[in-house]
Motif scaffolding. Structure first.
Motif, PDB file in Angstrom:
ATOM      1  N   GLN A   1     -11.360   5.215  34.446  1.00 45.28           N
ATOM      2  CA  GLN A   1     -10.717   5.917  33.539  1.00 45.28           C
ATOM      3  C   GLN A   1     -11.845   6.251  32.497  1.00 45.28           C
ATOM      4  OE1 GLN A   1      -7.534   6.970  33.150  1.00 45.28           O
ATOM      5  NE2 GLN A   1      -7.833   6.743  35.218  1.00 45.28           N
ATOM      6  N   VAL A   2     -13.150   5.546  32.373  1.00 43.36           N
ATOM      7  CA  VAL A   2     -14.052   5.939  31.353  1.00 43.36           C
ATOM      8  C   VAL A   2     -15.018   6.882  31.855  1.00 43.36           C
ATOM      9  CG1 VAL A   2     -13.703   3.607  30.010  1.00 43.36           C
ATOM     10  CG2 VAL A   2     -15.370   3.848  32.135  1.00 43.36           C
ATOM     11  N   PHE A   3     -14.958   6.843  33.240  1.00 45.94           N
ATOM     12  CA  PHE A   3     -16.152   7.859  33.717  1.00 45.94           C
ATOM     13  C   PHE A   3     -15.142   8.577  34.694  1.00 45.94           C
ATOM     14  CE2 PHE A   3     -18.569   9.004  37.448  1.00 45.94           C
ATOM     15  CZ  PHE A   3     -19.661   9.891  37.033  1.00 45.94           C
TER      16      PHE A   3
ATOM     17  N   LYS B   1     -28.554   4.009  23.816  1.00 49.43           N
ATOM     18  CA  LYS B   1     -27.424   3.278  23.113  1.00 49.43           C
ATOM     19  C   LYS B   1     -27.557   3.183  21.341  1.00 49.43           C
ATOM     20  CE  LYS B   1     -25.873   0.786  27.390  1.00 49.43           C
ATOM     21  NZ  LYS B   1     -25.908  -0.433  28.139  1.00 49.43           N
ATOM     22  N   GLU B   2     -28.826   2.648  21.295  1.00 51.23           N
ATOM     23  CA  GLU B   2     -29.358   2.283  20.330  1.00 51.23           C
ATOM     24  C   GLU B   2     -29.108   3.530  19.328  1.00 51.23           C
ATOM     25  OE1 GLU B   2     -32.995   0.779  20.072  1.00 51.23           O
ATOM     26  OE2 GLU B   2     -32.428  -0.982  20.879  1.00 51.23           O
ATOM     27  N   THR B   3     -29.537   4.616  19.670  1.00 53.21           N
ATOM     28  CA  THR B   3     -29.375   5.989  18.995  1.00 53.21           C
ATOM     29  C   THR B   3     -27.867   6.881  18.855  1.00 53.21           C
ATOM     30  OG1 THR B   3     -31.532   6.830  20.260  1.00 53.21           O
ATOM     31  CG2 THR B   3     -30.234   8.461  19.155  1.00 53.21           C
ATOM     32  N   ILE B   4     -27.119   6.448  19.884  1.00 50.38           N
ATOM     33  CA  ILE B   4     -25.751   6.631  19.742  1.00 50.38           C
ATOM     34  C   ILE B   4     -24.906   5.931  18.573  1.00 50.38           C
ATOM     35  CG2 ILE B   4     -23.593   6.872  20.734  1.00 50.38           C
ATOM     36  CD1 ILE B   4     -24.975   7.165  23.390  1.00 50.38           C
ATOM     37  N   ILE B   5     -25.346   4.447  18.486  1.00 46.85           N
ATOM     38  CA  ILE B   5     -25.037   3.781  17.531  1.00 46.85           C
ATOM     39  C   ILE B   5     -25.236   4.221  16.132  1.00 46.85           C
ATOM     40  CG2 ILE B   5     -25.085   1.603  16.347  1.00 46.85           C
ATOM     41  CD1 ILE B   5     -25.085   0.205  19.376  1.00 46.85           C
ATOM     42  N   LYS B   6     -26.848   4.497  16.021  1.00 46.02           N
ATOM     43  CA  LYS B   6     -27.001   4.825  14.633  1.00 46.02           C
ATOM     44  C   LYS B   6     -26.448   6.170  14.345  1.00 46.02           C
ATOM     45  CE  LYS B   6     -31.315   6.312  12.133  1.00 46.02           C
ATOM     46  NZ  LYS B   6     -30.537   7.386  11.551  1.00 46.02           N
TER      47      LYS B   6
ATOM     48  N   ILE C   1     -23.478   5.056  30.194  1.00 49.39           N
ATOM     49  CA  ILE C   1     -23.074   5.112  28.987  1.00 49.39           C
ATOM     50  C   ILE C   1     -21.562   5.124  28.630  1.00 49.39           C
ATOM     51  CG2 ILE C   1     -22.918   6.833  26.955  1.00 49.39           C
ATOM     52  CD1 ILE C   1     -25.511   5.447  27.189  1.00 49.39           C
ATOM     53  N   ASN C   2     -21.043   5.677  29.571  1.00 52.14           N
ATOM     54  CA  ASN C   2     -19.216   5.902  29.357  1.00 52.14           C
ATOM     55  C   ASN C   2     -18.516   4.401  29.098  1.00 52.14           C
ATOM     56  OD1 ASN C   2     -19.911   8.476  29.137  1.00 52.14           O
ATOM     57  ND2 ASN C   2     -18.322   8.946  30.722  1.00 52.14           N
ATOM     58  N   PRO C   3     -18.870   3.403  30.158  1.00 50.86           N
ATOM     59  CA  PRO C   3     -18.242   2.272  30.187  1.00 50.86           C
ATOM     60  C   PRO C   3     -18.712   1.295  28.707  1.00 50.86           C
ATOM     61  CG  PRO C   3     -18.789   2.521  32.152  1.00 50.86           C
ATOM     62  CD  PRO C   3     -19.417   3.717  31.337  1.00 50.86           C
ATOM     63  N   TRP C   4     -20.029   1.678  28.337  1.00 52.82           N
ATOM     64  CA  TRP C   4     -20.591   0.905  27.374  1.00 52.82           C
ATOM     65  C   TRP C   4     -19.764   1.642  25.945  1.00 52.82           C
ATOM     66  CZ3 TRP C   4     -23.135   3.897  23.565  1.00 52.82           C
ATOM     67  CH2 TRP C   4     -23.564   2.879  22.610  1.00 52.82           C
ATOM     68  N   LEU C   5     -19.945   2.893  26.019  1.00 54.00           N
ATOM     69  CA  LEU C   5     -19.324   3.562  24.991  1.00 54.00           C
ATOM     70  C   LEU C   5     -17.765   3.162  24.540  1.00 54.00           C
ATOM     71  CD1 LEU C   5     -19.677   5.576  22.275  1.00 54.00           C
ATOM     72  CD2 LEU C   5     -18.977   7.424  24.065  1.00 54.00           C
TER      73      LEU C   5
END
Length: 297
Positions: free
Chosen positions: A25-27, A210-215, A256-260
């Protein structure tokens, strides 16, 4: 060794099926869309009519019709119609002019689609789901870029229900409409601010991505970023320009998708009201990830 009885075996099978379902469901990289019976296609119906488009957290796709080109170019699995049904409300179309047509591309790879056909598909969807609104970003690629703005403007004239003004509308003004968002080359619709900087899309280290996405997501929560524009965040990326062939759009999205999903789930529990993250443009999103994005509204 003690044997597992029939009830125990059934329970194990059900747990495996549940785990598999959650993972899918996430990917998603399956072409066929499987909507649960209780899935809400018209999820924007409950939004306050007075809420500005720039204050809505919207699920989107990056290179929305990049369905062809193998592991280097493919970024999505579902057709445009299925992405709409799944809840995607922002689309990223990269176009190249050929005569009076605007071909949808991913880099040099033709995606067997035109902007005109894409807009018709969205129009048909909106005629059925009148509570929804769909944001469209058109970006010229390759060469002959100077020919694209006029072609897009002429095309938009055939869709009087489109929003092409620079002022940011509230959701009540644009239900059932296509909203153009623009930056640089095409001056049509509301302004777009991209949090990605030059070459942010190139990924050689997933943890740094991941760090860039969070920022970028955190920056979007500040209202000054959304004062006169829609903010666009990307969770997508690729390592191919750096010859990191193991980091391509699909393989990155798998990580990325599960982490996001988990990151957004944690963020949703922190504050009330929930923060606004603008548009989150994703590769290969699954239904649960899309739904999680919409839950911020």
């Amino acid at each position: 060794m003690k044997k597992i009885g029939v009830p125990g075996k059934i329970l194990c099978v059900l747990m495996l099926l549940l785990h598999s379902s959650i993972q899918q469901q996430v990917f998603n990289d399956e072409e066929t869309l499987h909507l649960p019976a209780n899935y809400t296609i018209g999820w924007m119906e409950t939004l306050d009519d007075e809420k500005l488009i720039s204050d809505i957290t919207l699920p989107g796709t990056h290179e929305s019709l990049a369905l062809h080109g193998g592991f280097i170019a493919k970024c999505q699995a579902w057709s445009l119609e299925d992405q709409l049904k799944a809840g995607i409300r922002f689309f990223d179309f990269r176009v190249f002019p050929l005569g009076k047509n605007l071909l949808i591309m991913h880099g040099p790879v033709y995606q067997y689609a035109t902007l005109k056909n894409a807009l018709e598909t969205i129009k048909t969807f909106l005629s059925k789901y009148k509570s929804e609104t769909v944001l469209v970003r058109v970006k010229p690629v390759l060469f002959l870029k100077n020919k694209v703005p006029l072609l897009v403007e002429n095309m938009a004239k055939n869709y009087p229900e489109c929003w092409t003004e620079e002022t940011i509308p509230n959701i009540g003004q644009v239900r059932g409409k296509i909203v153009f968002v623009q930056k640089n080359a095409i001056r049509l619709g509301i302004h777009l601010y991209e949090t990605d900087k030059h070459n942010d899309y190139i990924v050689t280290n997933v943890e740094k991505k991941k760090e860039t996405i969070i920022k970028h997501l955190n920056d979007t929560t500040y209202e000054q970023y959304r004062a006169d524009c829609v903010v666009l965040n990307y969770s997508s990326g690729t390592g191919i320009p750096r010859l990191s062939l193991d980091i391509n759009p699909k393989s990155l999205a798998k990580q990325i998708n599960p982490w996001l999903y988990k990151h957004l789930d944690n963020e949703s529990k922190k504050t009330n009201p929930k923060p606004c993250f603008g548009v989150i443009a994703m590769d290969f999103p699954g239904l649960d990830l899309i739904k999680k994005v919409t839950e911020f509204n």
